[in-house]
Enzyme design. Structure first.
Site, PDB file in Angstrom:
ATOM      1  N   SER A 238      57.146  33.798  15.085  1.00  7.51           N
ATOM      2  CA  SER A 238      57.815  33.845  16.384  1.00  7.51           C
ATOM      3  C   SER A 238      59.283  34.188  16.161  1.00  7.51           C
ATOM      4  O   SER A 238      59.794  34.127  15.036  1.00  7.51           O
ATOM      5  CB  SER A 238      57.669  32.478  17.078  1.00  7.51           C
ATOM      6  OG  SER A 238      58.276  32.483  18.355  1.00  7.51           O
ATOM      7  N   CYS A 239      59.969  34.556  17.233  1.00 12.82           N
ATOM      8  CA  CYS A 239      61.407  34.842  17.158  1.00 12.82           C
ATOM      9  C   CYS A 239      61.955  34.757  18.572  1.00 12.82           C
ATOM     10  O   CYS A 239      61.550  33.897  19.345  1.00 12.82           O
ATOM     11  CB  CYS A 239      61.663  36.206  16.517  1.00 12.82           C
ATOM     12  SG  CYS A 239      60.901  37.596  17.397  1.00 12.82           S
TER      13      CYS A 239
END
Length: 281
Positions: A238-239
């Site tokens: 994720s980011c």
């Protein structure tokens, strides 16, 4: 085809009829640059522009979510990509957004895709050929997608992982540590910082050398193992909006771990939902 190619390799292959080179630059909302405009100023000779915001789902207010298979196939064909093409992505920073293009190709079943190690800065520093202006339209091609569902996760999947206390998968967050901890702001206005319960911070910058090339597989493996990655437990990356999460996915593959899935909506989707739990340091 390796997932990461060198400037030497690309220089030797440039001009091959089956090779398509894309500039896939995407600047953050708080960066005062336009990727397409800078592409017109200087690009690797023969490169085309891969617009992450266009090659996306137009029917959501979330940024550059993965498109449908039909839309992806149509846009790839218009950009001159066929199932026989070898596709190399680079970006103007070095290695920041190019991996998103690589991941999208693999999401739709195209394995002959790679990222240019060190990107445009390394290419220019070595004195390799660039060009400017509006590029000619590529000859159209026919691309048939083969959607690989195991390479993407949605918010429902991540909610289940969080409810299970991380037993279903390890969530790796590629954002800067301050954004993960909630001590630094997000680049998108009105979006709180923090992280999902159980997520582990591994800023994508830790995977890179000072010249923006990716660290060698042994060094990558040490980083991932230090973050809790094993051969057995699935990993979801994720980011902020699903771009640098793809760098973690690229690094995991290069380090010899099983392929990760990318949480496409990432923190932008998670933080904007009132029902999702958020954690700060």
């Amino acid at each position: 085809m390796d997932e990461l190619v060198s400037t030497e390799w690309l220089a030797a292959e440039l001009g091959s009829p089956d090779l398509v080179v894309f500039d896939a630059t995407k600047y953050l909302p708080n960066e005062p640059f336009d990727g397409r405009a800078k592409f017109r100023e200087a690009r690797i000779a023969g490169a085309r522009y891969f617009d992450i915001d266009e090659i996306a789902d137009p029917d959501t207010d979330l940024p550059h979510m993965a498109p449908t298979a039909g839309r992806f196939a149509r846009l790839m064909g218009a950009l001159g990509v066929s199932n026989a093409s070898r596709v190399v992505f680079y970006d103007q920073k070095g290695l920041a957004s190019a991996a998103r293009g690589w991941w999208l190709m693999r999401l739709f079943g195209h394995e002959r895709a790679a990222v240019l190690d060190g990107g445009l800065p390394k290419w220019v520093k070595e004195g390799r050929p660039t060009e400017a202006g509006e590029p000619p339209a590529p000859p159209p091609a026919h691309f048939v997608p083969d959607f690989q569902a195991e390479r993407i996760r949605g918010i429902g999947d991540v909610k289940r992982i969080v409810r299970q206390g991380g037993g279903g998968a390890l969530i790796l967050d590629a954002r800067a540590k301050g954004r993960f901890d909630g001590t630094a702001p997000e680049p998108r206005p009105d979006l709180p910082s923090g992280h999902m319960p159980g997520a582990v911070s591994l800023p994508y910058t830790e995977l890179l050398n000072p010249d923006q090339t990716m660290k060698d597989p042994t060094a990558l493996r040490r980083l991932f193992e230090g973050a809790g990655v094993t051969q057995e437990q699935p990993v979801v990356t994720s980011c902020g909006s699903g771009v640098t999460a793809c760098i973690l996915a690229l690094g995991l593959k290069r380090a010899g771990f099983p392929e990760a899935a990318v949480y496409d909506g990432s923190w932008t989707e998670w933080a904007s939902r009132p029902e999702t739990p958020k954690v700060t340091a």
